[in-house]
Motif scaffolding. Structure first.
Motif, PDB file in Angstrom:
ATOM      1  N   HIS A   1       0.933  -1.091   0.113  1.00 30.71           N
ATOM      2  CA  HIS A   1      -0.089   0.182   0.001  1.00 30.71           C
ATOM      3  C   HIS A   1       0.943   1.069   0.049  1.00 30.71           C
TER       4      HIS A   1
ATOM      5  N   CYS B   1      -4.171  -0.581   7.563  1.00 33.94           N
ATOM      6  CA  CYS B   1      -2.598  -0.352   7.222  1.00 33.94           C
ATOM      7  C   CYS B   1      -1.834  -0.504   8.359  1.00 33.94           C
TER       8      CYS B   1
ATOM      9  N   GLU C   1      -9.256  -4.715   0.461  1.00 32.52           N
ATOM     10  CA  GLU C   1      -9.369  -3.538   1.495  1.00 32.52           C
ATOM     11  C   GLU C   1      -9.179  -4.114   2.894  1.00 32.52           C
TER      12      GLU C   1
ATOM     13  N   GLN D   1       0.840   5.601  -0.504  1.00 34.70           N
ATOM     14  CA  GLN D   1       0.004   6.834  -0.520  1.00 34.70           C
ATOM     15  C   GLN D   1      -0.277   7.327  -1.849  1.00 34.70           C
TER      16      GLN D   1
ATOM     17  N   VAL E   1      -3.166   3.499  -5.715  1.00 43.19           N
ATOM     18  CA  VAL E   1      -4.536   3.405  -5.114  1.00 43.19           C
ATOM     19  C   VAL E   1      -5.703   3.309  -6.278  1.00 43.19           C
TER      20      VAL E   1
ATOM     21  N   SER F   1      -9.224   2.383   9.912  1.00 47.24           N
ATOM     22  CA  SER F   1      -9.477   2.678   8.671  1.00 47.24           C
ATOM     23  C   SER F   1      -8.711   1.544   7.609  1.00 47.24           C
ATOM     24  N   THR F   2      -9.577   1.326   6.558  1.00 44.73           N
ATOM     25  CA  THR F   2      -9.008   0.397   5.453  1.00 44.73           C
ATOM     26  C   THR F   2      -8.592   1.069   4.423  1.00 44.73           C
ATOM     27  N   TYR F   3      -7.602   0.470   3.866  1.00 49.47           N
ATOM     28  CA  TYR F   3      -7.053   0.956   2.496  1.00 49.47           C
ATOM     29  C   TYR F   3      -6.515  -0.007   1.340  1.00 49.47           C
ATOM     30  N   ARG F   4      -6.532   0.416   0.284  1.00 56.48           N
ATOM     31  CA  ARG F   4      -6.384  -0.446  -0.831  1.00 56.48           C
ATOM     32  C   ARG F   4      -5.194  -1.042  -0.979  1.00 56.48           C
ATOM     33  N   TRP F   5      -4.770  -2.335  -0.880  1.00 53.67           N
ATOM     34  CA  TRP F   5      -3.326  -2.997  -1.034  1.00 53.67           C
ATOM     35  C   TRP F   5      -3.314  -3.881  -2.217  1.00 53.67           C
TER      36      TRP F   5
END
Length: 252
Positions: free
Chosen positions: A168, A188, A185, A170, A175, A194-198
């Motif tokens: 992941h 981090c 999802e 920034q 993204v 919060s979830t992020y796109r990996w």
């Protein structure tokens, strides 16, 4: 009126086709953002097992390619086979010292290999400050006892398959690949709700697949082992009772 209705329906169908065509163009263009990251094509993974006996340590080192973004996070998903396990209580203690390792379900640390199931371990790697571009992590793993065998072989093999590596960053160009089926999802860090796109990255594996040799008992030794265990137990109990009788204080 009928002609006007047909014209309206025809215009709507043409508009839908135009939207679909634009969507396909956007997806095709967006996919180039991911493939344009040349450093993703040269990510390498190096794993090794250190220490001996039934209590080992898995050492992980990921090297990003030249030109990698400095704001990236690396996550490893290890599928441990039935013959290995991690201790959730040990991991909880390590997390108090900033380790980033967790499991997705409960683990029976007392069960033998033939009564266990494989389980997933997720590791957030730390950037190596002394070696830029490298991310490292260590995971304590333990070997389970195996079922005794009838054959003369005194060892069995436990194979640790290749893990899943996700990145992941920034930067928007990574993204934006959210339509790619290899994007997940996930949080981090352990402390982040919060979830992020990996992005699931294909990597170069440095070294061979990890294989551990585990000693196993033999069924033909069962009678001898049982007899020796029983004799030692009787001897220890006798010595303990003798010490209690000799040095114990009894009320009259």
């Amino acid at each position: 009126m009928r002609c006007d209705a047909m014209d309206v329906r025809g215009a709507a169908a043409a508009w839908r086709l135009l939207v679909v065509a634009c969507g396909c163009v956007c997806v095709a263009q967006g996919g180039n953002h991911l493939t344009s990251e040349s450093w993703l094509q040269s990510v390498s993974l190096n794993r090794s097992i250190v220490k001996n006996g039934f209590h080992r340590e898995l050492v992980i080192d990921v090297r990003l390619g030249d030109g990698a973004h400095p704001d990236c996070c690396i996550m490893i998903e290890e599928q441990l086979p039935r013959g290995l396990y991690v201790d959730p209580y040990e991991l909880a203690a390590l997390r108090e010292h900033d380790a980033k390792i967790f499991v997705q379900k409960g683990i029976d640390i007392e069960a033998p290999e033939y009564l266990s199931t494989a389980h997933m371990v997720t590791i957030y790697l730390n950037p190596n400050t002394s070696n830029p571009g490298h991310f490292t992590g260590k995971v304590p793993v333990h070997v389970r006892y195996h079922r005794p065998t009838d054959v003369e072989e005194t060892n069995t093999l436990v194979i640790l398959t290749n893990p899943r590596l996700m990145i992941h960053c920034q930067r928007d160009n990574l993204v934006q690949a959210s339509w790619n089926p290899s994007v997940s999802e996930l949080p981090c860090s352990l402390r982040s709700p919060s979830t992020y796109r990996w992005v699931n990255v294909t990597y170069q594996n440095v070294g061979e697949i990890i294989t551990l040799q585990v000693p196993v008992g033999q069924k033909k030794h069962a009678l001898m082992v049982t007899a020796a265990t029983l004799l030692v137990t009787i001897l220890c109990c006798t010595l303990l009772l003798k010490a209690v009788w000799k040095y114990g204080q009894f009320e009259s």
